[in-house]
Design a protein around this motif. Sequence first.
Motif, PDB file in Angstrom:
ATOM      1  N   ALA A 253      14.038  -8.026 -10.472  1.00  7.93           N
ATOM      2  CA  ALA A 253      13.907  -8.350 -11.955  1.00  7.93           C
ATOM      3  C   ALA A 253      12.393  -8.787 -12.431  1.00  7.93           C
ATOM      4  CB  ALA A 253      14.818  -9.871 -12.291  1.00  7.93           C
ATOM      5  N   GLY A 254      11.746  -9.220 -11.609  1.00  7.23           N
ATOM      6  CA  GLY A 254      10.217  -9.391 -11.868  1.00  7.23           C
ATOM      7  C   GLY A 254       9.469  -8.159 -12.160  1.00  7.23           C
ATOM      8  N   PHE A 255       9.942  -7.056 -11.457  1.00  7.06           N
ATOM      9  CA  PHE A 255       9.255  -5.820 -11.681  1.00  7.06           C
ATOM     10  C   PHE A 255       9.636  -5.213 -12.902  1.00  7.06           C
ATOM     11  CE2 PHE A 255       8.741  -4.750  -6.869  1.00  7.06           C
ATOM     12  CZ  PHE A 255       7.284  -4.834  -6.634  1.00  7.06           C
ATOM     13  N   LEU A 256      11.037  -5.204 -13.275  1.00 11.76           N
ATOM     14  CA  LEU A 256      11.280  -4.817 -14.247  1.00 11.76           C
ATOM     15  C   LEU A 256      10.930  -5.443 -15.679  1.00 11.76           C
ATOM     16  CD1 LEU A 256      14.996  -4.079 -13.420  1.00 11.76           C
ATOM     17  CD2 LEU A 256      12.978  -2.451 -13.397  1.00 11.76           C
ATOM     18  N   HIS A 257      10.506  -6.811 -15.629  1.00 18.58           N
ATOM     19  CA  HIS A 257      10.157  -7.501 -16.825  1.00 18.58           C
ATOM     20  C   HIS A 257       8.663  -7.866 -17.085  1.00 18.58           C
ATOM     21  CE1 HIS A 257      14.236  -8.135 -18.646  1.00 18.58           C
ATOM     22  NE2 HIS A 257      14.534  -8.205 -17.573  1.00 18.58           N
ATOM     23  N   CYS A 258       7.683  -7.828 -15.886  1.00 14.90           N
ATOM     24  CA  CYS A 258       6.363  -7.967 -15.932  1.00 14.90           C
ATOM     25  C   CYS A 258       5.695  -6.881 -16.863  1.00 14.90           C
ATOM     26  CB  CYS A 258       5.854  -8.183 -14.708  1.00 14.90           C
ATOM     27  SG  CYS A 258       5.536  -6.592 -13.625  1.00 14.90           S
ATOM     28  N   ASP A 259       4.438  -7.359 -17.289  1.00 18.82           N
ATOM     29  CA  ASP A 259       3.863  -6.164 -18.173  1.00 18.82           C
ATOM     30  C   ASP A 259       2.968  -5.349 -16.975  1.00 18.82           C
ATOM     31  OD1 ASP A 259       4.309  -7.146 -20.676  1.00 18.82           O
ATOM     32  OD2 ASP A 259       3.551  -9.020 -20.248  1.00 18.82           O
ATOM     33  N   GLN A 260       2.543  -5.837 -15.982  1.00 21.36           N
ATOM     34  CA  GLN A 260       2.173  -5.052 -14.983  1.00 21.36           C
ATOM     35  C   GLN A 260       2.268  -5.535 -13.618  1.00 21.36           C
ATOM     36  OE1 GLN A 260      -0.570  -2.244 -15.194  1.00 21.36           O
ATOM     37  NE2 GLN A 260       0.309  -2.014 -13.056  1.00 21.36           N
ATOM     38  N   ALA A 261       2.689  -4.511 -12.662  1.00 27.27           N
ATOM     39  CA  ALA A 261       2.885  -4.904 -11.350  1.00 27.27           C
ATOM     40  C   ALA A 261       1.498  -4.605 -10.440  1.00 27.27           C
ATOM     41  CB  ALA A 261       4.112  -4.132 -10.652  1.00 27.27           C
ATOM     42  N   LEU A 262       0.917  -5.315  -9.573  1.00 26.29           N
ATOM     43  CA  LEU A 262       0.128  -5.228  -8.676  1.00 26.29           C
ATOM     44  C   LEU A 262       0.378  -5.583  -7.203  1.00 26.29           C
ATOM     45  CD1 LEU A 262      -3.054  -6.927 -10.795  1.00 26.29           C
ATOM     46  CD2 LEU A 262      -2.428  -4.509 -10.703  1.00 26.29           C
ATOM     47  N   THR A 263      -0.321  -5.084  -6.230  1.00 25.42           N
ATOM     48  CA  THR A 263      -0.086  -5.400  -5.007  1.00 25.42           C
ATOM     49  C   THR A 263      -1.607  -5.454  -4.225  1.00 25.42           C
ATOM     50  OG1 THR A 263       1.189  -5.324  -2.975  1.00 25.42           O
ATOM     51  CG2 THR A 263       0.158  -3.149  -3.713  1.00 25.42           C
ATOM     52  N   VAL A 264      -1.568  -5.959  -2.975  1.00 27.67           N
ATOM     53  CA  VAL A 264      -2.941  -6.251  -2.475  1.00 27.67           C
ATOM     54  C   VAL A 264      -3.616  -5.260  -1.718  1.00 27.67           C
ATOM     55  CG1 VAL A 264      -2.113  -8.660  -2.355  1.00 27.67           C
ATOM     56  CG2 VAL A 264      -1.490  -7.381  -0.341  1.00 27.67           C
ATOM     57  N   SER A 265      -3.186  -3.856  -1.870  1.00 26.22           N
ATOM     58  CA  SER A 265      -3.970  -2.788  -1.264  1.00 26.22           C
ATOM     59  C   SER A 265      -3.486  -1.832  -1.977  1.00 26.22           C
ATOM     60  CB  SER A 265      -4.070  -2.732   0.400  1.00 26.22           C
ATOM     61  OG  SER A 265      -2.883  -2.375   0.780  1.00 26.22           O
ATOM     62  N   PRO A 266      -4.224  -0.515  -2.201  1.00 28.07           N
ATOM     63  CA  PRO A 266      -3.850   0.785  -2.445  1.00 28.07           C
ATOM     64  C   PRO A 266      -2.764   1.553  -1.571  1.00 28.07           C
ATOM     65  CG  PRO A 266      -6.173   0.567  -2.943  1.00 28.07           C
ATOM     66  CD  PRO A 266      -5.920  -0.482  -2.206  1.00 28.07           C
ATOM     67  N   ASN A 267      -3.181   1.619  -0.263  1.00 34.80           N
ATOM     68  CA  ASN A 267      -2.396   1.994   0.615  1.00 34.80           C
ATOM     69  C   ASN A 267      -0.899   1.508   0.697  1.00 34.80           C
ATOM     70  OD1 ASN A 267      -1.940   4.223   2.678  1.00 34.80           O
ATOM     71  ND2 ASN A 267      -1.733   2.545   3.983  1.00 34.80           N
ATOM     72  N   PHE A 268      -0.916   0.156   0.594  1.00 37.96           N
ATOM     73  CA  PHE A 268       0.553  -0.554   0.736  1.00 37.96           C
ATOM     74  C   PHE A 268       1.319  -0.166  -0.778  1.00 37.96           C
ATOM     75  CE2 PHE A 268       3.005  -4.496   0.125  1.00 37.96           C
ATOM     76  CZ  PHE A 268       3.843  -4.273   1.116  1.00 37.96           C
ATOM     77  N   ALA A 269       0.392  -0.032  -1.785  1.00 43.65           N
ATOM     78  CA  ALA A 269       1.179   0.479  -2.957  1.00 43.65           C
ATOM     79  C   ALA A 269       1.868   1.849  -2.895  1.00 43.65           C
ATOM     80  CB  ALA A 269       0.354   0.449  -4.206  1.00 43.65           C
ATOM     81  N   LYS A 270       1.352   2.638  -2.049  1.00 39.28           N
ATOM     82  CA  LYS A 270       2.013   3.916  -1.761  1.00 39.28           C
ATOM     83  C   LYS A 270       2.996   3.829  -0.819  1.00 39.28           C
ATOM     84  CE  LYS A 270      -2.593   6.360  -2.058  1.00 39.28           C
ATOM     85  NZ  LYS A 270      -3.556   7.450  -1.520  1.00 39.28           N
ATOM     86  N   GLU A 271       2.860   3.200   0.365  1.00 33.86           N
ATOM     87  CA  GLU A 271       3.973   2.925   1.243  1.00 33.86           C
ATOM     88  C   GLU A 271       5.378   2.170   0.519  1.00 33.86           C
ATOM     89  OE1 GLU A 271       1.228   2.115   5.432  1.00 33.86           O
ATOM     90  OE2 GLU A 271       2.165   0.138   3.938  1.00 33.86           O
TER      91      GLU A 271
END
Length: 522
Positions: free
Chosen positions: A240-258
């Motif tokens: 739900a947080g993903f769907l309703h936030c204005d921007q989703a971030l995480t703590v490294s570029p490679n982890f975002a890919k994974e």
Amino acid sequence: MLNICFVSTEVAPYSKTGGLGDVTEGLPEELAKMGHTVCTVAPRFDQYKDAWDTEILEQVTYGKQATNVRYFHSYKKGVDRIWVDHHVYLSKTPLVNKKLYGPKAAVDYIDNSERFAMLAQAALAVPLLVPLGPDGVKGTMGENTIFVCNDWHTALLPLYLKEYYQAHGTFLKAKTVLLLHNIAFQGRFPMSKFEALNLPEKYLPDLSFNTQFAPPPLDEKTTKPITAPEPMQMLNWLKAGFLHCDQALTVSPNFAKEVTSDPAGGVELDDVAKSVGLIGITNGTKAESWNPKKDKYIPANYDAETMDSGKKLCKAALQEECGLEVDPDIPLLGFIGRLENQKGPDVIMAAMPELAKLNCQVVILGTGAPKLEEKLEALEDTYPFAKGVAKFDPELARLITAGADYCLMPSRFEPCGLNQLYAMMYGTIPVVAPVGGLVDTVLPQFGFLMEKIPLPDKPGVPVSEAMLQEGVKAMIVGIKKALQEYGTPKFEKMRIACMANDVSWQQPAAKYVDVFEALMAS
């Protein structure tokens, strides 16, 4: 200048179980240095000495009942630390930094859903109610606030913002950022918990989630997970947080890919994370807190020029402290981390017969799963070259960071990782698995990569003995590469490169500002 409000269950050094607390300590401080108005909002888990009662009350809901929370305030290094005071936080965790989420490892408090839904509601009122600054009189943030929601615990904040503020003409220019630190924990609850969230049914589809593999949260009176033989529907706060936030971030570029690559990497949320455009920004560290030249917990301070003599003294002290042979010529591998499968301590302990064939020493420090703690404490009985310490010991952690030759991190997954950054600052060379932020931070000039430690392809599936042995082989590959270079010119060059590497929050904070400014301009 921006108004930025970080909402989190952990803020070091006040409350911390892992890297989340370190991020919400260091990143806000760096943003404040840049001139932005920054606050953090977290539960008042303890009677923090420097937190004073603002006497400001706000009515929120705890489950189906209305209740009042009270705000306490600290001001440190340019950041306003706001604490939400309510008996469901303080009564469960008196005078400790542990047990924030449950009475013991792998057991949740039965009311975690209600506790953290209340935190999100309470945090939303802070920019409008709580005066900031050293004396709490500077003024409030106001409506142009960016809320940074950290992990599943605060993932419902964007929903409450839309329903109870923006729908009534308040916070119309406010933005929400969901900052993901660990995809493995998503806030999965039984559907029956929806009534306690104080949200209209229109949000139920975005919260609903079908899964077969991850059990429901554990009841604090239950000792074993509840499993389901077939797919079941649950609430999923992170979805739900993903769907309703204005921007989703995480703590490294490679982890975002994974996270966005397959169901295993995204723990069944890969499609949702991919659809919202997850961006990765690598974590930094508080360089002033991790400095071998000033560290009061190590026996010899040093910098790049005096590293050789300084680290020798620290290594000898570490060997003596752990009952190991005091010998500068034996390479020493150090592991600091939670004793859980994510971090791979089971792989290190299973690899002891192989490590016994190599000329090395191993020190492992951590707490976590009781069975792993028991096994860790018994290591030295069979393997005299190894020492296991199953307790929370910040001073020993510093000594390991300074005295070890290599920082060992056989993580099965690792969103960013901080220990490899601390190690580099102390001239300790990382030997890490090729996952998440370890790939982004441990470049060839700084350390060694092992092969990937196998991870079950479905959440909730235990690690088999065969898979564990595959992990041993993968880790030994990296360790052998590292040990071959021990004492060589390449080894010395890598240590110097590690210490020269900028792993502070300065560059990551600038990237966060770019994202925040783009959001406010949209």
